[in-house]
Design a protein around this motif. Sequence first.
Motif, mmCIF file in Angstrom:
data_model
loop_
_atom_site.group_PDB
_atom_site.id
_atom_site.type_symbol
_atom_site.label_atom_id
_atom_site.label_comp_id
_atom_site.label_asym_id
_atom_site.label_seq_id
_atom_site.Cartn_x
_atom_site.Cartn_y
_atom_site.Cartn_z
ATOM 1 N N TYR A 4 0.746 -0.933 -0.205
ATOM 2 C CA TYR A 4 0.188 0.211 0.201
ATOM 3 C C TYR A 4 0.647 1.183 -0.127
ATOM 4 N N HIS A 5 2.351 1.360 -0.019
ATOM 5 C CA HIS A 5 3.316 2.389 -0.220
ATOM 6 C C HIS A 5 3.478 3.450 0.666
ATOM 7 N N VAL A 6 3.244 2.479 2.168
ATOM 8 C CA VAL A 6 3.104 3.407 2.814
ATOM 9 C C VAL A 6 4.725 3.191 3.539
ATOM 10 N N PRO A 7 5.079 4.610 3.761
ATOM 11 C CA PRO A 7 6.401 4.637 4.192
ATOM 12 C C PRO A 7 6.817 4.395 5.902
ATOM 13 N N TYR A 8 7.561 3.450 6.461
ATOM 14 C CA TYR A 8 7.055 2.162 7.823
ATOM 15 C C TYR A 8 9.114 2.700 8.714
ATOM 16 N N ILE A 9 8.609 2.833 9.791
ATOM 17 C CA ILE A 9 10.219 2.260 10.217
ATOM 18 C C ILE A 9 9.817 0.861 10.586
ATOM 19 N N VAL A 10 10.766 0.272 12.080
ATOM 20 C CA VAL A 10 10.531 -1.061 12.387
ATOM 21 C C VAL A 10 11.698 -0.545 13.711
ATOM 22 N N VAL A 11 10.461 -0.915 14.829
ATOM 23 C CA VAL A 11 10.984 -0.151 16.519
ATOM 24 C C VAL A 11 10.717 -1.737 17.137
ATOM 25 N N MET A 12 12.044 -1.651 17.968
ATOM 26 C CA MET A 12 12.822 -3.049 18.587
ATOM 27 C C MET A 12 12.086 -2.729 19.964
ATOM 28 N N THR A 13 11.098 -3.683 20.877
ATOM 29 C CA THR A 13 10.512 -2.498 21.648
ATOM 30 C C THR A 13 11.543 -3.056 22.711
ATOM 31 N N LYS A 14 11.565 -3.250 24.157
ATOM 32 C CA LYS A 14 11.491 -4.552 25.833
ATOM 33 C C LYS A 14 13.657 -4.437 25.256
ATOM 34 N N ALA A 15 14.000 -3.315 24.804
ATOM 35 C CA ALA A 15 15.348 -3.590 24.599
ATOM 36 C C ALA A 15 16.969 -3.840 25.936
ATOM 37 N N LEU A 58 15.556 0.457 11.811
ATOM 38 C CA LEU A 58 15.285 0.074 12.810
ATOM 39 C C LEU A 58 15.925 0.792 14.047
ATOM 40 N N ILE A 59 15.167 0.963 15.395
ATOM 41 C CA ILE A 59 15.089 1.165 16.247
ATOM 42 C C ILE A 59 15.377 1.209 17.195
ATOM 43 N N PRO A 60 15.998 -0.370 18.437
ATOM 44 C CA PRO A 60 15.827 -0.214 19.336
ATOM 45 C C PRO A 60 15.127 0.310 20.887
ATOM 46 N N PHE A 61 14.085 0.493 21.374
ATOM 47 C CA PHE A 61 13.593 0.958 22.366
ATOM 48 C C PHE A 61 13.263 0.445 23.654
ATOM 49 N N SER A 62 12.988 1.312 24.826
ATOM 50 C CA SER A 62 12.686 1.230 25.706
ATOM 51 C C SER A 62 11.827 1.723 26.615
ATOM 52 N N SER A 63 10.633 1.397 27.072
ATOM 53 C CA SER A 63 9.588 2.578 27.106
ATOM 54 C C SER A 63 10.218 1.886 29.565
ATOM 55 N N VAL A 64 11.364 1.367 28.845
ATOM 56 C CA VAL A 64 11.311 1.536 30.940
ATOM 57 C C VAL A 64 12.025 2.644 31.087
ATOM 58 N N THR A 65 13.449 2.522 29.861
ATOM 59 C CA THR A 65 14.754 3.512 30.094
ATOM 60 C C THR A 65 14.525 5.066 29.579
ATOM 61 N N GLY A 66 13.993 5.272 28.177
ATOM 62 C CA GLY A 66 14.068 6.238 27.299
ATOM 63 C C GLY A 66 14.454 5.752 26.301
ATOM 64 N N GLN A 67 15.204 5.270 25.730
ATOM 65 C CA GLN A 67 16.055 4.308 25.291
ATOM 66 C C GLN A 67 15.662 4.128 23.743
ATOM 67 N N GLY A 68 15.878 5.132 22.676
ATOM 68 C CA GLY A 68 15.361 4.871 21.832
ATOM 69 C C GLY A 68 14.185 6.083 20.965
#
Length: 210
Positions: free
Chosen positions: A141-152, A180-190
Amino acid sequence: MTITSAEFVLGVSSLAIGKDGVTAQLPNQTLPEVIFLGRSNVGKSSLLNRVCGKKDLSQTSSSPSKHREVHYYLINRQMYFVDLPGYGYAKVPEQVRASWSSLIEAYLELHRNVVLAVQIVDARQVPTELDLMITGWLEYYHVPYIVVMTKADKIARSKLAMYVDQTRAAFARFRYIRELIPFSSVTGQGRQELLDAIARHVLGSPSTSK
């Protein structure tokens, strides 16, 4: 990009198409939309809360099956963050899971003013075939996207690069994956990296998938 205001607007459970081409339930179409999608229990609500700086903006639940709607959040009165239902939760009837998938695909087909999709995967796990199917829909569908890796934060720092490479390899079949972005909801990384990526798309940077 800095978020100064974030508020829940409404939840939509269906996307019936009206005479004007869209359902009357949907909010103002003139604002750009950033959609968030991922498997059930991947940490999507926690990510939204951390990104927006509001602890209870998106309600987290130990029962992923409770999120059955498209949720709209008005951000800085300039854009919508759109939280699509989690997909792939095994402990609900097949009919319910199918309806979630149909709702997600219908939204992508409708497209509206989607400027970016944030696809969320668990950093600790190899992306599933269902994850990859969703990515295929985004490209179709031609939607630009990024991938986020949670719980890093649950991965040892010395091993994070290995998990990033593992996830990147799983998406290697796709043409348009760039970030591709590593992310943590705990520490705020990413968090800032994600906000910067959103800003680039909302402010009109050329899309790699157009």
